[in-house]
Design an enzyme around this catalytic site. Structure first.
Site, short mmCIF file in Angstrom:
data_model
loop_
_atom_site.label_atom_id
_atom_site.label_comp_id
_atom_site.label_asym_id
_atom_site.label_seq_id
_atom_site.Cartn_x
_atom_site.Cartn_y
_atom_site.Cartn_z
N TRP A 174 0.85 -1.19 0.00
CA TRP A 174 0.00 0.00 0.00
C TRP A 174 0.89 1.25 0.00
CZ3 TRP A 174 -1.97 2.60 4.95
CH2 TRP A 174 -2.94 3.58 4.65
N ASP A 218 -1.60 -5.65 9.05
CA ASP A 218 -2.51 -4.61 8.60
C ASP A 218 -3.78 -5.34 8.13
OD1 ASP A 218 -3.94 -2.62 7.41
OD2 ASP A 218 -2.28 -1.78 6.26
N LYS A 264 -13.91 -0.17 5.31
CA LYS A 264 -14.46 -0.90 4.16
C LYS A 264 -15.57 -1.86 4.59
CE LYS A 264 -10.45 0.65 2.73
NZ LYS A 264 -10.03 1.62 1.76
#
Ligand code: LMR
Length: 397
Positions: free
Chosen positions: A131, A212, A247
């Protein structure tokens, strides 16, 4: 004057692209940049479970008094159960502490600050690619960033041998950042056997995993997506998790996540927790309540939890359908390059293999926005925009 020497910062690779998309006047433009889920009508709706929880909160909330530094305690407990399972031994052993954090990014930064201030570790290993914000967060906190191999660009699959071989160069005490599921940007995850091998490397080499976990439930399911974390957590003495509900609850702008620490015993967990609290107090004192109250309202009500599970499943299944439709439509457009790997990958993103020049052309000539690295947010595809995207890709290849 002290500000006159300040230079212009470069645009953020994800939010900068989002700004450029918003400024684009073309009606047929498509945003496959930032990771935001779209329903088939192109909107990012508020989940029904969230709306119900919010209505309930509006009725019952009696005060806006501060939360503790660590946030809402019911919420933190709910996070632990989602991460490790209802009957986790780690929880009964009291080796886990969780603090509510402002989103996954806030959680990563809190973890990074804790590690850099309280331990001797200075190095973090991140996957290549990862990311775009990871190295930004960790280098800002003072870490040296090293990369481990992850992606095989020929097979569009996992380079597991490369991963293990890179990690063999890590030193005792180094941190290794893993994506628990739905690897961002590649959409390629490890299987249980591979996670087990990673756990063994971490134990043998005394590496400290930092997970993560931004997409729980977007891959195969809530429990299934926690498999890697749970396999590793059962074997290593200590680790960190940064999780996000942007999300999976669609709570993007509520900035709701958490940092969770597992230590080898209760006393170390509690001391570490006290230090993270100190960092929070110096940065923003205590977190905002609304997002946490929504999540804990849902998690503490069986009916709302069921509703959330169903809504999450719908999002997950829709993304999988869009992956397949995308591959089929490219074929129908006469594209001969093999993109079938996209339907094997999971989560919001795939690494398309498109070059920087192709990505640029997609944006400037066709109004199709994807990240410069070639990452596509499949979660932004709909039955309406897929034909537009595929026509444009066919033109730039
Ligand atoms: C993304 O990767 O697009 C998302 O995680 C949004 C973000 O915060 O960068």
């Amino acid at each position: 004057m002290i500000f006159s020497t300040v230079e212009q910062a470069p645009a953020d690779p994800l939010f900068g692209l989002n700004d450029a998309f918003k400024a684009d006047q073309r009606p047929e433009k498509v945003n496959l940049g930032i990771g935001v889920y779209k329903a088939d009508d192109g909107t990012t709706p508020i989940l029904d479970a969230v709306k119900t929880a919010e209505a309930r909160l509006l009725e019952t909330e009696k005060t806006k008094v501060y939360l503790g530094i660590e946030g809402e305690s019911q919420y933190n407990l709910g996070v632990q159960k989602l991460l490790f399972g209802e009957n986790s031994e780690l929880l009964s052993q009291q080796r886990v502490e969780t603090l509510q954090a402002p989103g996954g990014t806030g959680a990563l930064r809190l973890g990074a600050e804790f590690l850099i201030r309280q331990t001797k570790t200075k190095t973090i290993w991140v996957s290549n690619p990862t990311w775009a914000n990871h190295s930004n967060i960790f280098s800002t906190a003072g870490f040296e960033i090293k990369e481990y191999d992850y992606y095989n660009s020929d097979s569009h699959g996992l380079d597991f041998e490369g991963m293990i071989s890179s990690l063999s160069n890590a030193k005792a005490g180094d941190i290794v950042l893993f994506h628990s599921c739905c690897h961002n940007p590649t959409g390629i995850d490890l299987n249980a056997e591979q996670w087990n091998a990673i756990a063994i490397v971490c134990v043998e080499k005394q590496l400290v995993p930092f997970f993560d976990f931004a997409y729980q439930g977007f891959g195969h399911g809530i429990e299934e997506d926690a498999q890697g974390l749970r396999i590793v957590a059962a074997q290593v003495p200590e680790l960190l998790v940064a999780n996000s509900f942007s999300k999976n609850f669609g709570l993007y702008n509520e900035r709701i996540g958490a940092v969770t620490l597992v230590a080898e015993n209760t006393s170390t967990a509690q001391k570490s927790y006290s230090q993270i609290k100190r960092i929070v107090r110096a940065m923003y004192s205590n977190p905002p309540a609304h997002g946490a109250l929504i999540v804990s309202t849902i998690l503490n009500d069986a009916k709302l939890t069921m509703q959330w599970h169903n809504e999450l499943k719908q999002m997950r299944e829709r993304i999988a359908q869009m992956r397949q439709l995308f591959v089929n439509t490219l074929n129908a457009e006469g594209v001969t390059q093999d993109f079938s790997f996209i339907s094997d990958q999971i989560g919001m993103f795939s690494f398309s293999g498109l070059t920087k020049e192709q990505v640029e052309k997609l944006k400037s000539e066709y109004g199709v926005y994807i990240v410069g690295s070639g990452r596509i947010s499949v979660a932004g595809m709909t039955t309406t925009n897929i034909p537009v995207i595929c026509k444009a890709i066919a033109q730039v290849l």
